[in-house]
Design a protein around this motif. Structure first.
Motif, PDB file in Angstrom:
ATOM      1  N   TYR A 171       5.935  -4.819 -10.873  1.00  9.33           N
ATOM      2  CA  TYR A 171       4.909  -3.774 -10.954  1.00  9.33           C
ATOM      3  C   TYR A 171       5.604  -2.434 -10.764  1.00  9.33           C
ATOM      4  CZ  TYR A 171       0.783  -0.977  -9.813  1.00  9.33           C
ATOM      5  OH  TYR A 171      -0.201  -0.023  -9.806  1.00  9.33           O
ATOM      6  N   GLU A 172       5.008  -1.384 -11.314  1.00 11.13           N
ATOM      7  CA  GLU A 172       5.540  -0.051 -11.109  1.00 11.13           C
ATOM      8  C   GLU A 172       4.434   0.867 -10.609  1.00 11.13           C
ATOM      9  OE1 GLU A 172       8.895   1.646 -13.479  1.00 11.13           O
ATOM     10  OE2 GLU A 172       7.258   2.903 -14.242  1.00 11.13           O
ATOM     11  N   PHE A 173       4.629   1.391  -9.384  1.00 11.29           N
ATOM     12  CA  PHE A 173       3.710   2.388  -8.864  1.00 11.29           C
ATOM     13  C   PHE A 173       3.959   3.676  -9.627  1.00 11.29           C
ATOM     14  CE2 PHE A 173       3.679  -0.548  -5.306  1.00 11.29           C
ATOM     15  CZ  PHE A 173       2.362  -0.486  -4.864  1.00 11.29           C
TER      16      PHE A 173
ATOM     17  N   PHE B 284       8.486   7.547  -1.245  1.00  8.78           N
ATOM     18  CA  PHE B 284       7.504   6.471  -1.399  1.00  8.78           C
ATOM     19  C   PHE B 284       7.272   5.879  -0.013  1.00  8.78           C
ATOM     20  CE2 PHE B 284       6.485   1.947  -2.121  1.00  8.78           C
ATOM     21  CZ  PHE B 284       5.449   2.047  -3.033  1.00  8.78           C
TER      22      PHE B 284
ATOM     23  N   ASN C 130       0.848  -1.178   0.000  1.00 12.05           N
ATOM     24  CA  ASN C 130       0.000   0.000   0.000  1.00 12.05           C
ATOM     25  C   ASN C 130       0.892   1.239   0.000  1.00 12.05           C
ATOM     26  OD1 ASN C 130      -1.425   2.269   0.907  1.00 12.05           O
ATOM     27  ND2 ASN C 130      -2.872   1.052   2.059  1.00 12.05           N
ATOM     28  N   LYS C 131       0.837   1.980  -1.105  1.00 10.97           N
ATOM     29  CA  LYS C 131       1.539   3.270  -1.179  1.00 10.97           C
ATOM     30  C   LYS C 131       0.574   4.292  -0.585  1.00 10.97           C
ATOM     31  CE  LYS C 131       3.056   6.711  -4.558  1.00 10.97           C
ATOM     32  NZ  LYS C 131       3.175   7.007  -5.986  1.00 10.97           N
TER      33      LYS C 131
ATOM     34  N   LYS D   7      -2.170   4.178  -3.566  1.00 12.18           N
ATOM     35  CA  LYS D   7      -2.415   3.016  -4.416  1.00 12.18           C
ATOM     36  C   LYS D   7      -2.136   1.757  -3.607  1.00 12.18           C
ATOM     37  CE  LYS D   7      -2.480   4.912  -8.769  1.00 12.18           C
ATOM     38  NZ  LYS D   7      -3.648   5.711  -8.829  1.00 12.18           N
ATOM     39  N   THR D   8      -2.918   0.725  -3.863  1.00  9.91           N
ATOM     40  CA  THR D   8      -2.680  -0.577  -3.251  1.00  9.91           C
ATOM     41  C   THR D   8      -2.556  -1.600  -4.359  1.00  9.91           C
ATOM     42  OG1 THR D   8      -3.914   0.023  -1.271  1.00  9.91           O
ATOM     43  CG2 THR D   8      -3.597  -2.314  -1.674  1.00  9.91           C
ATOM     44  N   LYS D   9      -1.536  -2.421  -4.274  1.00  7.89           N
ATOM     45  CA  LYS D   9      -1.334  -3.495  -5.245  1.00  7.89           C
ATOM     46  C   LYS D   9      -1.266  -4.813  -4.484  1.00  7.89           C
ATOM     47  CE  LYS D   9      -0.312  -5.547  -9.122  1.00  7.89           C
ATOM     48  NZ  LYS D   9      -1.383  -5.943  -9.995  1.00  7.89           N
TER      49      LYS D   9
ATOM     50  N   TYR E 157       5.142   3.385   2.398  1.00  9.44           N
ATOM     51  CA  TYR E 157       4.386   2.169   2.118  1.00  9.44           C
ATOM     52  C   TYR E 157       4.107   1.358   3.380  1.00  9.44           C
ATOM     53  CZ  TYR E 157       8.879  -0.035   2.786  1.00  9.44           C
ATOM     54  OH  TYR E 157      10.070  -0.462   3.327  1.00  9.44           O
TER      55      TYR E 157
ATOM     56  N   LYS F  77       7.615   7.491  -8.415  1.00  8.96           N
ATOM     57  CA  LYS F  77       7.465   6.289  -9.226  1.00  8.96           C
ATOM     58  C   LYS F  77       8.373   5.241  -8.611  1.00  8.96           C
ATOM     59  CE  LYS F  77       7.849   6.552 -13.771  1.00  8.96           C
ATOM     60  NZ  LYS F  77       8.439   6.543 -15.134  1.00  8.96           N
ATOM     61  N   THR F  78       7.819   4.065  -8.306  1.00  7.34           N
ATOM     62  CA  THR F  78       8.591   3.043  -7.604  1.00  7.34           C
ATOM     63  C   THR F  78       8.345   1.681  -8.221  1.00  7.34           C
ATOM     64  OG1 THR F  78       8.486   4.327  -5.571  1.00  7.34           O
ATOM     65  CG2 THR F  78       9.030   2.000  -5.340  1.00  7.34           C
TER      66      THR F  78
END
Length: 181
Positions: free
Chosen positions: A138-140, A174, A111-112, A147-149, A176, A118-119
């Motif tokens: 993946y790239e945030f 970033f 979770n960002k 954002k959650t991935k 998280y 950009k991460t």
């Protein structure tokens, strides 16, 4: 002459790309040390003794970090659903390594929640045989919105999971939360 200049340009681009791409190399070294201390994976381990073994690994892990020069290296991510938090400053990395997975499927959530860097994220697994395989990337994006991935990792029983994150921004952060269960 133009061909030589073009080939040199391609070579420099390739080297530049390889230097900035995130990978699991930092976590691989600690995974190998964990396997040395852990020994062979035993698929018939019961959950309660397994958790006790994880505590032993944490003590060994701390010893490795204190005596092996890994004080700024990878951190332990337990697979209990608890959150680890962190902040990756401009163009630096953060790596997490789990103990061997007790489950065949693991849900890993990142979770960002703050920052706009950009991460890039790369997730690998390493078995006792020492073979490391990339499972996901993946790239945030570079934006302010949280954002959650979620990564659903399959076929990871008895394997160490490595999560490598690299901030690709110069001046942005970033922040998280990460968990695995």
């Amino acid at each position: 002459m133009k061909k030589i200049i073009l080939l040199l340009g391609i070579a420099l681009f390739t080297l530049s790309f390889q230097a900035t791409a995130q990978n699991c190399n930092q976590g691989v070294k600690l995974a190998e040390k964990t396997w040395e201390k852990w020994g062979p994976w035993k698929p018939n381990i019961q959950i309660v003794p397994f958790k006790a073994e994880v505590q032993k690994i944490k003590r060994v892990w701390n010893w490795i970090a204190a005596n092996g020069g890994a004080t700024i290296g990878p951190r332990l991510l337990e697979m209990d659903g608890g959150n680890e938090t962190g902040n990756i400053a401009g163009q630096t990395k953060s790596t997490f390594v789990t103990p061997p997975s007790f489950n065949n499927n693991v849900k890993l959530t990142i979770n960002k929640y703050d920052g706009k860097a950009k991460t890039g994220v790369t997730i690998c697994v390493q078995g006792r045989d020492g073979i490391t395989t990339q499972k996901a990337s993946y790239e945030f994006p570079n934006d302010k919105n949280g954002k959650t991935k979620v990564f659903n990792l399959k076929n990871v029983k008895g394997k160490i999971i490595i999560v490598a994150m690299k901030n690709k921004s110069v001046g942005n952060k970033f922040k998280y939360r990460i968990n695995a269960k």
